[in-house]
Motif scaffolding. Structure first.
Motif, PDB file in Angstrom:
ATOM      1  N   LYS A   1       0.827  -1.215   0.000  1.00  0.00           N
ATOM      2  CA  LYS A   1       0.000   0.000   0.000  1.00  0.00           C
ATOM      3  C   LYS A   1       0.861   1.266   0.000  1.00  0.00           C
ATOM      4  O   LYS A   1       0.623   2.218   0.750  1.00  0.00           O
ATOM      5  CB  LYS A   1      -0.952   0.005   1.199  1.00  0.00           C
ATOM      6  CG  LYS A   1      -1.950  -1.146   1.187  1.00  0.00           C
ATOM      7  CD  LYS A   1      -2.874  -1.110   2.388  1.00  0.00           C
ATOM      8  CE  LYS A   1      -3.850  -2.286   2.364  1.00  0.00           C
ATOM      9  NZ  LYS A   1      -4.761  -2.294   3.537  1.00  0.00           N
ATOM     10  N   ILE A   2       1.866   1.267  -0.885  1.00  0.00           N
ATOM     11  CA  ILE A   2       2.759   2.414  -1.020  1.00  0.00           C
ATOM     12  C   ILE A   2       2.318   3.249  -2.217  1.00  0.00           C
ATOM     13  O   ILE A   2       2.270   2.749  -3.343  1.00  0.00           O
ATOM     14  CB  ILE A   2       4.221   1.966  -1.203  1.00  0.00           C
ATOM     15  CG1 ILE A   2       4.683   1.162   0.016  1.00  0.00           C
ATOM     16  CG2 ILE A   2       5.133   3.164  -1.422  1.00  0.00           C
ATOM     17  CD1 ILE A   2       6.052   0.534  -0.159  1.00  0.00           C
ATOM     18  N   ASN A   3       1.982   4.491  -1.986  1.00  0.00           N
ATOM     19  CA  ASN A   3       1.560   5.404  -3.046  1.00  0.00           C
ATOM     20  C   ASN A   3       2.737   6.296  -3.418  1.00  0.00           C
ATOM     21  O   ASN A   3       3.126   7.176  -2.647  1.00  0.00           O
ATOM     22  CB  ASN A   3       0.373   6.247  -2.567  1.00  0.00           C
ATOM     23  CG  ASN A   3      -0.223   7.076  -3.706  1.00  0.00           C
ATOM     24  OD1 ASN A   3       0.347   7.191  -4.789  1.00  0.00           O
ATOM     25  ND2 ASN A   3      -1.394   7.656  -3.456  1.00  0.00           N
ATOM     26  N   ILE A   4       3.302   6.072  -4.600  1.00  0.00           N
ATOM     27  CA  ILE A   4       4.489   6.831  -5.000  1.00  0.00           C
ATOM     28  C   ILE A   4       4.167   8.302  -5.255  1.00  0.00           C
ATOM     29  O   ILE A   4       5.069   9.137  -5.274  1.00  0.00           O
ATOM     30  CB  ILE A   4       5.157   6.224  -6.246  1.00  0.00           C
ATOM     31  CG1 ILE A   4       4.200   6.253  -7.434  1.00  0.00           C
ATOM     32  CG2 ILE A   4       5.642   4.816  -5.973  1.00  0.00           C
ATOM     33  CD1 ILE A   4       4.861   5.891  -8.734  1.00  0.00           C
ATOM     34  N   LEU A   5       2.875   8.620  -5.446  1.00  0.00           N
ATOM     35  CA  LEU A   5       2.487  10.015  -5.661  1.00  0.00           C
ATOM     36  C   LEU A   5       2.488  10.813  -4.358  1.00  0.00           C
ATOM     37  O   LEU A   5       2.422  12.047  -4.385  1.00  0.00           O
ATOM     38  CB  LEU A   5       1.103  10.080  -6.304  1.00  0.00           C
ATOM     39  CG  LEU A   5       0.977   9.420  -7.685  1.00  0.00           C
ATOM     40  CD1 LEU A   5      -0.466   9.508  -8.172  1.00  0.00           C
ATOM     41  CD2 LEU A   5       1.923  10.067  -8.688  1.00  0.00           C
TER      42      LEU A   5
ATOM     43  N   LEU B   1      12.800   0.531   0.042  1.00  0.00           N
ATOM     44  CA  LEU B   1      13.691   0.251  -1.085  1.00  0.00           C
ATOM     45  C   LEU B   1      12.917  -0.249  -2.305  1.00  0.00           C
ATOM     46  O   LEU B   1      13.442  -0.228  -3.424  1.00  0.00           O
ATOM     47  CB  LEU B   1      14.738  -0.786  -0.669  1.00  0.00           C
ATOM     48  CG  LEU B   1      15.748  -0.312   0.383  1.00  0.00           C
ATOM     49  CD1 LEU B   1      16.715  -1.430   0.735  1.00  0.00           C
ATOM     50  CD2 LEU B   1      16.513   0.914  -0.093  1.00  0.00           C
ATOM     51  N   ILE B   2      11.687  -0.685  -2.101  1.00  0.00           N
ATOM     52  CA  ILE B   2      10.841  -1.079  -3.234  1.00  0.00           C
ATOM     53  C   ILE B   2      10.611   0.126  -4.143  1.00  0.00           C
ATOM     54  O   ILE B   2      10.606   0.008  -5.373  1.00  0.00           O
ATOM     55  CB  ILE B   2       9.492  -1.635  -2.736  1.00  0.00           C
ATOM     56  CG1 ILE B   2       9.713  -2.878  -1.877  1.00  0.00           C
ATOM     57  CG2 ILE B   2       8.578  -1.981  -3.916  1.00  0.00           C
ATOM     58  CD1 ILE B   2       8.456  -3.384  -1.193  1.00  0.00           C
ATOM     59  N   VAL B   3      10.445   1.296  -3.539  1.00  0.00           N
ATOM     60  CA  VAL B   3      10.241   2.525  -4.311  1.00  0.00           C
ATOM     61  C   VAL B   3      11.486   2.846  -5.143  1.00  0.00           C
ATOM     62  O   VAL B   3      11.387   3.218  -6.315  1.00  0.00           O
ATOM     63  CB  VAL B   3       9.915   3.702  -3.367  1.00  0.00           C
ATOM     64  CG1 VAL B   3       9.827   5.006  -4.151  1.00  0.00           C
ATOM     65  CG2 VAL B   3       8.625   3.443  -2.616  1.00  0.00           C
TER      66      VAL B   3
END
Length: 359
Positions: free
Chosen positions: A102-106, A228-230
Motif C-alpha cells: 500500500k505504497i503510493n508513489i504520488l 527500497l521497493i520505491v
C-alpha cells in the motif's frame, strides 16, 4: 515493658522488608541497565556487520548480473535492448509489491521524488555506457575503470552535496583500491600498452563510474524510512522510458528474434534481472547503514568476480599485474571491514564513558 517490646518488633520487621525491597529494586535496575547496554552493543556491531555484508553482496551480485548482460550483448542484443528488458521486468516485480505494501508513489516527499528521478536517470545512463564499454574493452577492464572512479568521486560528491565526513583513514583504503585498479587496467597513459581503438571504451567506463557515483549520493540523501521497493521501481520506470528512446536507433534486430534463435538468452535475461535486483537492494541498504565512501570501496569486490568471469566464461588470459591488482582490491575491502569494526568499538567506548561520567 511487655508492650514496648511487642511494638519494637513489627517496626524492625517493616524496616527489614523496606530495605530488602530497595535492594531488590537496585539489583533489578542494574540488571536492566546491563541488559540494555548489551543490546545496544549488539545493535551497533550488527549494524556494522550488516552494512559490510550488504556492500560486498552488492558488488558480487552486480558483477554476475553483468556477466549475463554481456553474454546477451555478445549474442547480438544492443545494450539498450538488454536494459529495456531489465527495466520492464523490474517494474513487473515491484508494482505488485507496491500494491501489497500500500505504497503510493504520488505521496512521497518531494525531496525523495526528485532524488529518485535523478538517481534513476544517472544509473540507467551509466549502465548503457558501461555495457558499451564492456563490449569494447572487455568485462574486467571496463569494471575496473568504472569501479575505480566510484570510491574517488562518490565520497567527493557526498562531502560537497550532503556534507558527509571523509576521515583520513578512509583515504588509505581508497589509495590501495585505486592502485589495484591501475594495475588491473594498465591504462595507456601509464603503461603505454593499451590499443588506440580502446580509448572510447575507457571513456565510457569513466563516465559510467561518474554517473553511478551521482546515483549513490542521491540514494544516501533519501529519507531513512523510504522503502527500497520505491527505489527499485523508479530505477525500472525511468530505465524503461530512457531505453524506449534509444532502443530503435541503436538496435539492428528485434528482441524476440534472438530468443527464438538462441533460447538460452531467456535464462541469461532472467539471471541478469534477478541478480540486478539483489544488487539494487543490497547497495542501497548498505548506503542506509554506512557512509558512501565505505560502500563504494566494498562494492569493488565486483572486480574479482569480473576477472574470474573473463577467464572462465570469456576465456581471456590474465597477467600477473591483474592478479596483484585484484589482491590489492581485496585488501582495501578488508581494511574497510577492520576500520568499521574499530570505529564501532570506539563509538561504544565513548558512549560508555559518557554514561559512567555524565556532565
Amino acid at each position: 515493658m511487655e508492650p514496648n517490646g511487642n511494638t519494637d518488633k513489627p517496626i524492625t520487621d517493616d524496616s527489614t522488608r523496606v530495605s530488602n525491597v530497595f535492594e531488590l529494586h537496585t539489583i533489578n535496575d542494574k540488571k536492566d541497565h546491563n541488559e540494555s547496554e548489551s543490546m545496544h552493543t549488539k545493535h551497533h556491531y550488527w549494524k556494522a556487520f550488516l552494512g559490510i555484508t550488504m556492500g560486498l553482496l552488492s558488488g558480487a551480485s552486480l558483477a554476475i548480473s553483468d556477466v549475463f548482460a554481456l553474454l546477451c550483448v555478445k549474442i547480438g542484443y544492443s545494450p539498450s535492448q538488454v536494459l529495456l528488458v531489465k527495466s520492464l521486468m523490474m517494474m513487473a516485480i515491484t508494482i505488485p509489491l507496491l500494491v501489497y505494501r500500500k505504497i503510493n508513489i504520488l505521496k512521497l516527499k518531494r525531496k525523495d521524488t526528485i532524488l529518485n528521478i535523478v538517481k534513476s536517470c544517472s544509473e540507467n545512463a551509466g549502465d548503457v555506457l558501461f555495457y558499451y564499454s564492456m563490449d569494447g574493452i572487455g568485462m574486467g577492464d571496463a569494471t575496473s575503470i568504472a569501479a575505480g572512479t566510484l570510491p574517488i568521486f562518490a565520497p567527493m560528491f557526498a562531502c560537497v552535496f550532503i556534507q558527509e565526513k571523509c576521515k583520513p583513514r578512509d583515504c588509505i583504503g581508497i589509495a590501495i583500491n585505486v592502485a589495484g585498479i591501475i594495475l588491473i587496467s594498465r591504462p595507456e597513459f601509464i603503461f603505454g600498452t593499451a590499443a588506440a581503438s580502446s580509448d572510447l571504451g575507457y571513456m565510457y567506463a569513466v563516465a559510467a563510474g561518474l554517473l553511478v557515483s551521482t546515483g549513490a549520493v542521491c540514494a544516501k540523501a533519501m529519507s531513512d524510512d523510504l522503502s527500497l521497493i520505491v527505489v527499485v521501481f523508479y530505477n525500472g520506470l525511468f530505465g524503461f522510458v530512457i531505453m524506449l528512446i534509444f532502443v530503435y536507433p541503436t538496435s539492428s534486430d528485434r528482441i524476440y528474434t534472438f530468443i527464438l534463435e538462441y533460447p538460452i538468452t531467456t535464462a541469461y535475461l532472467v539471471g541478469m534481472v534477478a541478480l540486478f535486483l539483489a544488487y539494487l537492494y543490497s547497495f542501497n541498504r548498505s548506503l542506509q547503514l554506512q557512509s558512501v565512501g565505505k560502500t563504494s570501496i566494498l562494492t569493488n569486490d565486483c572486480l574479482v568476480v569480473s576477472f574470474i568471469a573473463d577467464v572462465v566464461v570469456f576465456h581471456q588470459e590474465l597477467v600477473s599485474l591483474e592478479l596483484i591488482g585484484a589482491a590489492l582490491i581485496i585488501l582495501s575491502s578488508i581494511l574497510v571491514f577492520v576500520f568499521t569494526w574499530l570505529e564501532t568499538r570506539h563509538t561504544l567506548e565513548e558512549e560508555a564513558k559518557l554514561l559512567q561520567n555524565p556532565k
